[in-house]
Design an enzyme around this catalytic site. Structure first.
Site, PDB file in Angstrom:
ATOM      1  N   TYR A  28      -3.168  -4.013  12.056  1.00  0.00           N
ATOM      2  CA  TYR A  28      -2.476  -2.886  11.760  1.00  0.00           C
ATOM      3  C   TYR A  28      -3.100  -1.738  10.752  1.00  0.00           C
ATOM      4  CZ  TYR A  28       0.826  -5.183   8.290  1.00  0.00           C
ATOM      5  OH  TYR A  28       1.546  -5.653   7.509  1.00  0.00           O
ATOM      6  N   GLU A  29      -2.828  -0.701  10.557  1.00  0.00           N
ATOM      7  CA  GLU A  29      -3.406   0.388  10.046  1.00  0.00           C
ATOM      8  C   GLU A  29      -4.930   0.590  10.419  1.00  0.00           C
ATOM      9  OE1 GLU A  29      -1.611   2.265   8.485  1.00  0.00           O
ATOM     10  OE2 GLU A  29       0.300   1.253   8.246  1.00  0.00           O
TER      11      GLU A  29
END
Lengths: 589, 589
Positions: free
Chosen positions: A436-437
């Site tokens: 994620y990110e």
């Protein structure tokens, strides 16, 4: 699960290696960040992490979050609302927030140290305030005064929480494919309609109101990623009425089960534009850059937690005799920490965590300098470093967080695989941090595609100058030969990228992941050398903490001898270029 | 979850590369193993794996096994008893069993290929017959005629199943610490008393009777591992009465949740000695050696399953444009298989799986030759190779099975982390394969501590001779430079071990894990070169399978350029020796 915040280690890096107690209070607005204040905050943060957050980590994983179809609400695990309340009341959500909206205005670096402790103790719980932090940053930078006044105080106090609503079923990495729509309304607001997925904290029972930052397209939006705008969409409106932004269900995931990952349906929900039309990605990147640093800290935090558990296990568990003869003859067998292969797995964790900590704290301090230094020159130089190092901190520390947790599990044998011990959860929880990110592959592309070439390579030149100046220190530096060799390999790889990656983006893409890893290993070698120099000085000055400082030298030796040689193969991998990656047709896979 | 057995790949290795259809039927007793028979069995096995086992993999994970405290019995997930019955009725448990006890007497190699398919499809389900297979081997080699006649037929037919009861709470790796006792009884049997943990298939509802092979100590046993005996302890005795060998509960684990991992309490249970008193470990090692090969195949099988899912995902999922410009301009974005970093993750899986398959099948064929070849010389030479390569197959293929599953998960982004896709289960399930049947660290110690030096290094000399002869092939061999360089590094590391590890066992222990990996990478480079030679020959002979054979060359190039360079850093890691591992005191960790 027990966790002890490694305060001595954190202080060593922050004060002794990076001189944070001198550098930070000198920044305009950060005068309060004295060593006394910082120590007091760290001590309080440690207590909260150890006594309130860590005890809920296992139970949170087992219980998970629950979605109620009728009310479309989410119940977090037992104890989470109370723990969150303690977290907010102690001022942790307000730490680095702007003073004019109720924040404490302390350096971002302190947040970084807090994030490490929180994520060691309970990653799932840490996600809720973590996302709020990103929303505060974006709103502070791009929100109108009206939006700021209305939303920042309660987000900063932790009474409300924030989300980042980017992903849709057809688009994750490629935000240009977004379909969520924003229709202008007569009152200056917008009606937001669309479906978002994987929204962390999209719905939960920790706070009274949730403030969604949503990417959507205006009717006149140009195609692709240049046509995306950012909107603020609260769960409850000013008059207390429910905005039609509903949770449609929860994802079932491998880990971070106590973090509510929501499907969000916006059904003509009322929202307000943040920043300029079609420039939403710019605002979103403000959130994401600080979020990426924080995700790197999540990797570090989990690695630390796994290290503590597996190290204590290795000292207790009796199995076989040392290859050098019995070390504990009075016992049925020796503790497994005598075995070289067990030490290899412990030291891989220890050397990576401590070196990674120095890299991450350094980057965080550069972020504070970039925001607050007195001169434009200082700010720009620091910002260059932050831009360059952020993808490296994010990708390397999350990859290694996962590998370290796995080494912890491995050295515990069958015990590590059972749920009687917390390490298997660390492995599952840490797995998502690599994704994620921005996946770690995307971080590597960001590094080679954007950061290296930016402003004529100003940032990477400044990084190499920092290393070269250090290596040339009169009298030499600890492990200078190893550091010099690795730096030479990184320079060679950088040159290869300049020569081959500029004209052929697939060459850059093929080299990206090994290049990022080569960069990280070299940067951390630099910090390890500096840490040893610091330790040697402390011993020469007569410190009585002989075990602590001696361990620094031993751990550095392990890093240089056993981990840094990877730079050899990474350079070779880069220099063979793209042909063996791109030659196959899709059908041949 | 869908799975397609990679029959073409399996046939390529078995027939075209290793000439199994010539070598195997020439072995005395294996005359039936013609290509026709083998193809027919593989086709049937594929159907079973695809249509019966794979569909139960996800549901088995979600449901898990359930223990009933009252009856002390274990219920496996829905569908497991029926699937197991089909597996046994189709003759898969009897495949390589001795003909005189109802087995089909086919080569062990066929079992290996079956194991790969079974473990791709459903590792948990495959564990039950897998353990039985080990029990059959030990009983065949060391059991009395009476025990063989009584137990082998029903174990081979699959009506009954077997277990290996080694581990106790205080002893895993170090079996010398065993406390379970065996008291001689007047009727020649023994009363077995003690607690065992982590017993796979210790109790379940797939069969009528469970035959436990239990390590225990006789009253006059010498201390340590030289005082351990092996006993056969059935769940039900001849007269149908219940033997007091009860399951006390199930472990809660990170993965293989549908495999019943039991606590077993032996409360004066009736058992019979297998082999000689105090020589139980010897018999147990017969089980473990074939079990270790099979665990290597579990790693390979899971990697293959992860590869199939992630490859199909990469061809379907549209996200961003190729760095070389749009490849599917008619679509909203290109399939992610166009991106170099996605290819890196796919090719790591493909190159490791196909190369690892060749290594594993080769080792299995050597096992058949070791058991059945006409001359003592042939048998000994093959046995040397099996002894040498078994720890390598076990450790490298299970490490890589886990890493490949992780690469599959990674390239799928957030989808990979959710339980909507089977890959996160592959990661969890494969994690244990690096631990059980001897942790991978123990495999490495076995390689450097026992196998390298055995009989004056006969096995490793013979391995190097095989490589050297091949490299010297007239006209050269594919990727000869890369293979030669890697072989040189392995020889250098071997020399280093001879010079440093003989007199100082901690030096050997410090080098063990990187040495095993260096060995595996080099061995697989040899097989990749041979596979390319085979592919080139097929194309030169006018084969129309141009995509299939061209892919072999491309995949080999990736292996040589992107994976094999790891040998550089592994050699460097070995040559820095033990100092940086052993220097720290336990307190300094």
């Amino acid at each position: 699960m027990t966790y002890r915040a490694p305060l001595r280690e954190m202080q060593f890096v922050l004060y002794e290696v990076l001189n944070g107690d001198t550098v930070l209070p000198e920044l305009p607005g950060c005068e309060d960040a004295t060593r006394e204040i910082m120590d007091a905050m760290l001590t309080e943060g440690a207590k909260l992490a150890e006594n309130v957050l860590a005890p809920l980590n296992t139970s949170g994983d087992r219980e998970g979050c629950h979605y109620d179809t009728e009310s479309k609400t989410v119940k977090t695990p037992e104890g989470f609302p109370d723990a969150y309340r303690q977290f907010a009341e102690a001022g942790w959500t307000a730490l680095a927030g702007p003073v004019e909206y109720g924040g404490q205005g302390l350096p971002h670096t302190l947040n970084t140290l807090a994030e490490e402790m929180v994520c060691s103790a309970n990653l799932s719980l840490g996600m809720y305030p973590g996302l709020t932090h990103g929303a505060v940053n974006a709103l502070t930078s791009y929100g109108s005064d009206e939006l700021k006044e209305k939303y920042l105080p309660k987000l900063i106090s932790g009474e409300w929480s924030g989300t980042m609503c980017l992903t849709e079923p057809q688009c994750g990495t490629d935000l240009g494919l977004i379909r969520t729509k924003a229709e202008p309304q007569a009152d200056g607001s917008y009606a937001i309609t669309g479906n978002k997925i994987w929204i962390t904290g999209g719905e939960h029972d920790l706070v009274d109101n949730i403030v969604h930052l949503v990417l959507a397209k205006l009717p006149d939006a140009p195609g692709g990623s240049k046509g995306i705008s950012l909107f603020l969409v609260p769960k409850f409106l000013d008059d207390g009425s429910r905005n039609p932004a509903f949770c449609g269900g929860l994802e079932h995931k491998m880990g971070i089960k106590a973090s509510a990952t929501c499907v969000m349906n916006f059904e003509g929900a009322k929202g307000w534009l943040i920043g300029e039309p079609h420039k939403g990605l710019q605002a979103m990147f403000v959130m994401m850059n600080s979020a990426r640093l924080m995700v790197g800290l999540q990797g570090l935090g989990i690695a630390e937690a796994a290290y503590q558990v597996s190290r204590d296990f290795a000292k207790e568990r009796l199995q076989s005799r040392s290859l050098a003869g019995p070390q504990a003859p009075e016992k049925a067998a020796d503790p497994i920490i005598v075995h070289p292969d067990v030490r290899r797995m412990l030291l891989r964790q220890k050397a990576t965590i401590e070196g990674g900590r120095a890299l991450a704290y350094f980057t965080s301090m550069q972020l504070d300098i970039a925001h607050k230094a007195a001169t434009e020159e200082e700010r720009q130089q620091a910002d260059d470093m932050v831009q360059l190092l952020t993808p490296i901190v994010k990708a390397f520390l999350t990859d290694e967080g996962f590998f370290c947790a796995n080494d912890g599990l491995q050295l515990m044998g069958g015990s590590g695989f059972t749920q009687d011990w917390p390490v298997e959860q660390f492995v599952r929880d840490s797995r998502i941090t690599r994704i994620y990110e921005g996946t770690n592959g995307i971080q590597a592309l960001d590094l080679v595609g954007r950061k290296l070439g930016h402003a004529g390579g100003r940032a990477v030149k400044s990084f190499f100058a920092m290393l070269d100046n250090y290596i040339k220190t009169e009298g030499g530096v600890p492990f200078g030969d190893e550091l010099k060799a690795a730096t030479g390999r990184l320079q060679k790889a950088t040159m290869w990228l300049m020569q081959n990656g500029m004209g052929d983006r697939e060459q850059a893409g093929s080299a990206a992941t090994p290049y990022l890893r080569l960069f990280a290993l070299t940067a951390i070698a630099y910090f390890w050398s500096r840490m040893v120099a610091t330790a040697e000085q402390a011993l020469a000055d007569g410190s009585t903490e002989t075990d602590f400082y001696a361990a620094k030298k031993e751990t550095a030796a392990f890093y240089m001898h056993k981990l840094l040689p990877q730079t050899l193969s990474l350079l070779a991998e880069i220099e063979t270029g793209k042909d063996s990656l791109m030659g196959m047709t899709a059908d041949q896979f």
